[in-house]
Design a protein around this motif. Structure first.
Motif, PDB file in Angstrom:
ATOM      1  N   ASP A   1       0.818  -1.214   0.000  1.00  0.00           N
ATOM      2  CA  ASP A   1       0.000   0.000   0.000  1.00  0.00           C
ATOM      3  C   ASP A   1       0.851   1.262   0.000  1.00  0.00           C
ATOM      4  OD1 ASP A   1      -2.846   1.031   0.269  1.00  0.00           O
ATOM      5  OD2 ASP A   1      -1.807   2.106   1.872  1.00  0.00           O
ATOM      6  N   GLY A   2       0.445   2.204  -0.853  1.00  0.00           N
ATOM      7  CA  GLY A   2       1.201   3.435  -1.005  1.00  0.00           C
ATOM      8  C   GLY A   2       0.684   4.604  -0.191  1.00  0.00           C
ATOM      9  N   GLY A   3      -0.043   4.325   0.895  1.00  0.00           N
ATOM     10  CA  GLY A   3      -0.519   5.397   1.761  1.00  0.00           C
ATOM     11  C   GLY A   3      -1.998   5.653   1.658  1.00  0.00           C
ATOM     12  N   SER A   4      -2.797   4.611   1.577  1.00  0.00           N
ATOM     13  CA  SER A   4      -4.250   4.764   1.433  1.00  0.00           C
ATOM     14  C   SER A   4      -4.859   5.447   2.653  1.00  0.00           C
ATOM     15  CB  SER A   4      -4.910   3.397   1.245  1.00  0.00           C
ATOM     16  OG  SER A   4      -4.538   2.821   0.017  1.00  0.00           O
ATOM     17  N   THR A   5      -5.883   6.241   2.384  1.00  0.00           N
ATOM     18  CA  THR A   5      -6.615   6.913   3.461  1.00  0.00           C
ATOM     19  C   THR A   5      -8.055   6.403   3.558  1.00  0.00           C
ATOM     20  OG1 THR A   5      -7.176   8.712   1.928  1.00  0.00           O
ATOM     21  CG2 THR A   5      -5.215   9.005   3.299  1.00  0.00           C
ATOM     22  N   ASP A   6      -8.381   5.387   2.771  1.00  0.00           N
ATOM     23  CA  ASP A   6      -9.721   4.790   2.834  1.00  0.00           C
ATOM     24  C   ASP A   6      -9.625   3.423   3.517  1.00  0.00           C
ATOM     25  OD1 ASP A   6      -8.515   3.188   0.959  1.00  0.00           O
ATOM     26  OD2 ASP A   6      -9.910   3.629  -0.675  1.00  0.00           O
ATOM     27  N   ALA A   7     -10.523   2.532   3.198  1.00  0.00           N
ATOM     28  CA  ALA A   7     -10.585   1.232   3.882  1.00  0.00           C
ATOM     29  C   ALA A   7      -9.738   0.146   3.213  1.00  0.00           C
ATOM     30  CB  ALA A   7     -12.039   0.771   3.957  1.00  0.00           C
ATOM     31  N   THR A   8      -8.828   0.528   2.341  1.00  0.00           N
ATOM     32  CA  THR A   8      -8.010  -0.457   1.619  1.00  0.00           C
ATOM     33  C   THR A   8      -7.277  -1.402   2.559  1.00  0.00           C
ATOM     34  OG1 THR A   8      -7.697   0.970  -0.314  1.00  0.00           O
ATOM     35  CG2 THR A   8      -6.055  -0.737   0.054  1.00  0.00           C
ATOM     36  N   LEU A   9      -6.594  -0.856   3.543  1.00  0.00           N
ATOM     37  CA  LEU A   9      -5.806  -1.692   4.450  1.00  0.00           C
ATOM     38  C   LEU A   9      -6.695  -2.606   5.278  1.00  0.00           C
ATOM     39  CD1 LEU A   9      -3.070   0.832   5.624  1.00  0.00           C
ATOM     40  CD2 LEU A   9      -2.787  -1.128   4.108  1.00  0.00           C
ATOM     41  N   ALA A  10      -7.842  -2.099   5.705  1.00  0.00           N
ATOM     42  CA  ALA A  10      -8.772  -2.927   6.477  1.00  0.00           C
ATOM     43  C   ALA A  10      -9.229  -4.121   5.658  1.00  0.00           C
ATOM     44  CB  ALA A  10      -9.966  -2.092   6.925  1.00  0.00           C
ATOM     45  N   LEU A  11      -9.534  -3.907   4.397  1.00  0.00           N
ATOM     46  CA  LEU A  11      -9.955  -5.002   3.524  1.00  0.00           C
ATOM     47  C   LEU A  11      -8.846  -6.033   3.363  1.00  0.00           C
ATOM     48  CD1 LEU A  11     -11.830  -3.052   0.709  1.00  0.00           C
ATOM     49  CD2 LEU A  11     -12.822  -4.834   2.164  1.00  0.00           C
ATOM     50  N   ALA A  12      -7.632  -5.556   3.182  1.00  0.00           N
ATOM     51  CA  ALA A  12      -6.505  -6.475   3.023  1.00  0.00           C
ATOM     52  C   ALA A  12      -6.332  -7.346   4.259  1.00  0.00           C
ATOM     53  CB  ALA A  12      -5.229  -5.686   2.734  1.00  0.00           C
ATOM     54  N   HIS A  13      -6.463  -6.748   5.435  1.00  0.00           N
ATOM     55  CA  HIS A  13      -6.316  -7.510   6.673  1.00  0.00           C
ATOM     56  C   HIS A  13      -7.463  -8.506   6.854  1.00  0.00           C
ATOM     57  CE1 HIS A  13      -2.750  -5.618   8.269  1.00  0.00           C
ATOM     58  NE2 HIS A  13      -3.255  -4.412   8.112  1.00  0.00           N
ATOM     59  N   VAL A  14      -8.686  -8.081   6.541  1.00  0.00           N
ATOM     60  CA  VAL A  14      -9.847  -8.962   6.680  1.00  0.00           C
ATOM     61  C   VAL A  14      -9.683 -10.215   5.826  1.00  0.00           C
ATOM     62  CG1 VAL A  14     -12.290  -9.186   6.070  1.00  0.00           C
ATOM     63  CG2 VAL A  14     -11.511  -7.210   7.384  1.00  0.00           C
ATOM     64  N   HIS A  15      -9.089 -10.058   4.656  1.00  0.00           N
ATOM     65  CA  HIS A  15      -8.916 -11.184   3.743  1.00  0.00           C
ATOM     66  C   HIS A  15      -7.631 -11.966   4.003  1.00  0.00           C
ATOM     67  CE1 HIS A  15     -12.327 -10.672   0.919  1.00  0.00           C
ATOM     68  NE2 HIS A  15     -12.268  -9.404   1.299  1.00  0.00           N
ATOM     69  N   GLY A  16      -6.918 -11.610   5.045  1.00  0.00           N
ATOM     70  CA  GLY A  16      -5.731 -12.370   5.422  1.00  0.00           C
ATOM     71  C   GLY A  16      -4.514 -12.149   4.557  1.00  0.00           C
ATOM     72  N   CYS A  17      -4.456 -11.017   3.872  1.00  0.00           N
ATOM     73  CA  CYS A  17      -3.302 -10.720   3.039  1.00  0.00           C
ATOM     74  C   CYS A  17      -2.112 -10.287   3.893  1.00  0.00           C
ATOM     75  CB  CYS A  17      -3.621  -9.596   2.046  1.00  0.00           C
ATOM     76  SG  CYS A  17      -5.001  -9.940   0.952  1.00  0.00           S
ATOM     77  N   ARG A  18      -0.956 -10.502   3.368  1.00  0.00           N
ATOM     78  CA  ARG A  18       0.231  -9.916   3.976  1.00  0.00           C
ATOM     79  C   ARG A  18       0.290  -8.457   3.509  1.00  0.00           C
ATOM     80  NH1 ARG A  18       6.470 -11.961   3.024  1.00  0.00           N
ATOM     81  NH2 ARG A  18       7.472 -10.436   4.414  1.00  0.00           N
ATOM     82  N   VAL A  19       0.420  -7.534   4.423  1.00  0.00           N
ATOM     83  CA  VAL A  19       0.377  -6.109   4.085  1.00  0.00           C
ATOM     84  C   VAL A  19       1.742  -5.479   4.292  1.00  0.00           C
ATOM     85  CG1 VAL A  19      -0.628  -3.873   4.649  1.00  0.00           C
ATOM     86  CG2 VAL A  19      -2.075  -5.921   4.627  1.00  0.00           C
ATOM     87  N   ILE A  20       2.188  -4.752   3.295  1.00  0.00           N
ATOM     88  CA  ILE A  20       3.432  -3.998   3.363  1.00  0.00           C
ATOM     89  C   ILE A  20       3.100  -2.537   3.095  1.00  0.00           C
ATOM     90  CG2 ILE A  20       5.694  -3.620   2.310  1.00  0.00           C
ATOM     91  CD1 ILE A  20       5.716  -6.568   1.556  1.00  0.00           C
ATOM     92  N   ARG A  21       3.569  -1.682   3.947  1.00  0.00           N
ATOM     93  CA  ARG A  21       3.346  -0.243   3.751  1.00  0.00           C
ATOM     94  C   ARG A  21       4.521   0.360   2.997  1.00  0.00           C
ATOM     95  NH1 ARG A  21      -0.677   1.859   7.372  1.00  0.00           N
ATOM     96  NH2 ARG A  21      -1.445   0.242   8.791  1.00  0.00           N
ATOM     97  N   SER A  22       4.190   1.178   2.019  1.00  0.00           N
ATOM     98  CA  SER A  22       5.212   1.796   1.181  1.00  0.00           C
ATOM     99  C   SER A  22       4.926   3.278   1.053  1.00  0.00           C
ATOM    100  CB  SER A  22       5.208   1.144  -0.214  1.00  0.00           C
ATOM    101  OG  SER A  22       6.101   1.772  -1.097  1.00  0.00           O
ATOM    102  N   GLN A  23       5.947   4.048   0.805  1.00  0.00           N
ATOM    103  CA  GLN A  23       5.738   5.467   0.545  1.00  0.00           C
ATOM    104  C   GLN A  23       5.074   5.643  -0.818  1.00  0.00           C
ATOM    105  OE1 GLN A  23       9.623   7.256   0.885  1.00  0.00           O
ATOM    106  NE2 GLN A  23       9.455   7.457   3.090  1.00  0.00           N
TER     107      GLN A  23
END
Length: 247
Positions: free
Chosen positions: A40-62
């Motif tokens: 993720d490149g810095g989302s301010t919506d529910a993108t990260l929440a969706l990724a976590h709900v679906h069990g994805c590995r999440v990496i934060r990026s600039q």
């Protein structure tokens, strides 16, 4: 023979409107991918929440561009095959098998699919046809000897590009400095290692950009950007024709 492991890498930036359906589709892959990585490149919506709900590995990026995000995902991935998927694109349920079968041929270094642009109300047949043809004519116009002799093709991100991890690393991955056309640039380098293969199966992408511009304008912009890139115009200059379209 042991099947190769598969990592699916999804770069995101405020993709809550599309990411959920894409991840739903990935959950019914048969066989399943070994991992799904959302960079993720810095989302301010529910993108990260969706990724976590679906069990994805999440990496934060600039917020430095899709190429940077995909390189970060590739560096963290464990799969033998790397698949780069846009957050608004749906893939066939046998995606993993299709990629493994394609790359079982050692002469192939990269693959992708036929991309169909579709929205809630219509299918964009014209732009979809043009993008399918662009895979061939861009290569034929600018690398004719490689097109005819080595099977060189120019794939784009909405075609769901995939390759072996070792080939990705060998050619240096995506060019972090490119704001657009990083996919075509990667094909140029992977094409030196083997054939670029277009699988005769369809993936479906959102028509949001075409819906914003209109079919004729969108096709004209895609054509112009591709031709100028082939003529050597820097991607930093081309970016102004190809601004980001949000939801």
């Amino acid at each position: 023979m042991i099947a190769p492991s598969v990592s699916i890498i999804i770069p995101t930036l405020n993709e809550a409107g599309f990411l959920g359906r894409t991840l739903n589709q990935l959950e019914i892959l048969d066989p399943a991918a070994d991992e799904v990585i959302v960079v993720d490149g810095g989302s301010t919506d529910a993108t990260l929440a969706l990724a976590h709900v679906h069990g994805c590995r999440v990496i934060r990026s600039q917020r430095q561009g899709r190429a940077v995000q995909m390189n970060r995902g590739a560096a963290a991935a464990s799969g033998d095959i790397l698949c780069f998927l846009h957050a608004d694109t749906l893939v066939p349920s046998d995606l993993v098998q299709l990629m493994a079968a394609t790359l079982a041929d050692p002469a192939i270094s990269c693959g992708g699919f036929l991309s169909l642009m579709r929205g809630a109300r219509r299918t964009r047949w014209g732009p979809s046809l043009h993008n399918a043809l662009k895979t061939h004519y861009a290569a034929l116009l600018f690398r004719p000897h490689r097109y005819l002799l080595n099977g060189f093709r120019v794939l784009f991100g909405d075609q769901v590009m995939f390759c072996r991890r070792r080939d990705f690393e060998r050619c240096g991955g995506f060019d972090d400095t490119l704001p657009i056309m990083e996919d075509a640039d990667l094909c140029e380098r992977l094409g030196r290692l083997g054939r670029i293969h277009q699988v005769n199966r369809v993936v479906e992408s959102s028509d949001r950009r075409v819906a914003c511009w209109g079919s004729w304008k969108a096709t004209g912009i895609y054509l112009m950007v591709g031709l100028l890139w082939g003529l050597g115009v820097p991607a930093s200059q081309l970016k102004r024709f190809y601004g980001e379209i949000s939801e």
